[in-house]
Design an enzyme around this catalytic site. Sequence first.
Site, PDB file in Angstrom:
ATOM      1  N   MET A  65       0.996  -1.126  -0.137  1.00 27.72           N
ATOM      2  CA  MET A  65       0.218  -0.034  -0.117  1.00 27.72           C
ATOM      3  C   MET A  65       0.956   1.637   0.322  1.00 27.72           C
ATOM      4  O   MET A  65       1.520   1.513   0.874  1.00 27.72           O
ATOM      5  CB  MET A  65      -1.089   0.365   0.971  1.00 27.72           C
ATOM      6  CG  MET A  65      -1.720   1.141   1.632  1.00 27.72           C
ATOM      7  SD  MET A  65      -3.130   1.014   3.302  1.00 27.72           S
ATOM      8  CE  MET A  65      -1.749   1.810   3.854  1.00 27.72           C
ATOM      9  N   PRO A  66       0.659   1.679  -1.201  1.00 28.68           N
ATOM     10  CA  PRO A  66       2.104   3.286  -1.598  1.00 28.68           C
ATOM     11  C   PRO A  66       1.780   4.357  -0.298  1.00 28.68           C
ATOM     12  O   PRO A  66      -0.233   4.425  -0.482  1.00 28.68           O
ATOM     13  CB  PRO A  66       1.676   3.134  -3.083  1.00 28.68           C
ATOM     14  CG  PRO A  66       1.196   2.291  -3.290  1.00 28.68           C
ATOM     15  CD  PRO A  66       0.542   1.333  -2.850  1.00 28.68           C
ATOM     16  N   TYR A  67       1.768   5.142   0.229  1.00 31.97           N
ATOM     17  CA  TYR A  67       1.510   6.433   1.070  1.00 31.97           C
ATOM     18  C   TYR A  67       2.499   6.883   0.248  1.00 31.97           C
ATOM     19  O   TYR A  67       3.774   7.171   0.549  1.00 31.97           O
ATOM     20  CB  TYR A  67       1.651   6.256   3.001  1.00 31.97           C
ATOM     21  CG  TYR A  67       1.831   7.369   3.201  1.00 31.97           C
ATOM     22  CD1 TYR A  67       0.245   7.329   3.691  1.00 31.97           C
ATOM     23  CD2 TYR A  67       2.843   7.961   3.806  1.00 31.97           C
ATOM     24  CE1 TYR A  67       0.080   8.697   4.219  1.00 31.97           C
ATOM     25  CE2 TYR A  67       2.085   9.221   4.421  1.00 31.97           C
ATOM     26  CZ  TYR A  67       1.113   9.244   5.004  1.00 31.97           C
ATOM     27  OH  TYR A  67       0.991  10.974   5.448  1.00 31.97           O
ATOM     28  N   HIS A 126      -5.238   0.667  -4.135  1.00 28.39           N
ATOM     29  CA  HIS A 126      -4.389   0.820  -2.669  1.00 28.39           C
ATOM     30  C   HIS A 126      -3.319   2.275  -2.484  1.00 28.39           C
ATOM     31  O   HIS A 126      -2.495   2.123  -1.374  1.00 28.39           O
ATOM     32  CB  HIS A 126      -3.788  -0.513  -3.086  1.00 28.39           C
ATOM     33  CG  HIS A 126      -4.418  -1.585  -2.781  1.00 28.39           C
ATOM     34  ND1 HIS A 126      -3.684  -2.726  -3.188  1.00 28.39           N
ATOM     35  CD2 HIS A 126      -5.352  -2.099  -2.485  1.00 28.39           C
ATOM     36  CE1 HIS A 126      -5.155  -4.216  -3.405  1.00 28.39           C
ATOM     37  NE2 HIS A 126      -6.172  -2.914  -2.646  1.00 28.39           N
ATOM     38  N   HIS A 184      -2.277   5.793  -1.799  1.00 27.78           N
ATOM     39  CA  HIS A 184      -2.784   7.285  -0.818  1.00 27.78           C
ATOM     40  C   HIS A 184      -2.243   7.880  -1.361  1.00 27.78           C
ATOM     41  O   HIS A 184      -1.249   8.061  -0.658  1.00 27.78           O
ATOM     42  CB  HIS A 184      -2.913   6.509   1.293  1.00 27.78           C
ATOM     43  CG  HIS A 184      -3.688   5.395   1.408  1.00 27.78           C
ATOM     44  ND1 HIS A 184      -5.190   5.796   1.468  1.00 27.78           N
ATOM     45  CD2 HIS A 184      -3.702   3.968   1.054  1.00 27.78           C
ATOM     46  CE1 HIS A 184      -5.533   4.475   1.711  1.00 27.78           C
ATOM     47  NE2 HIS A 184      -5.043   3.470   1.524  1.00 27.78           N
TER      48      HIS A 184
END
Length: 67
Positions: free
Chosen positions: A1-3, A38, A40
Amino acid sequence: MPYINIQITKGASRQQKAELVKDVTESLQRVLGKKPEHTHVVIQEIEECDWGFAGMLTDDWKKSQPR
């Protein structure tokens, strides 16, 4: 999950922010194969007086630049 956290000085329009989110999300999908659902992206707007650049507060630095 990239942020992804994007920090900019205040002043961007809603349309500009939407374009940033779209472009960053598309880049992560294209380059790293990350799913958009996925990813953010958070945009933090910071006052120019709270950001330093070239040894000065950004608002002071901007004032010192030739117009």
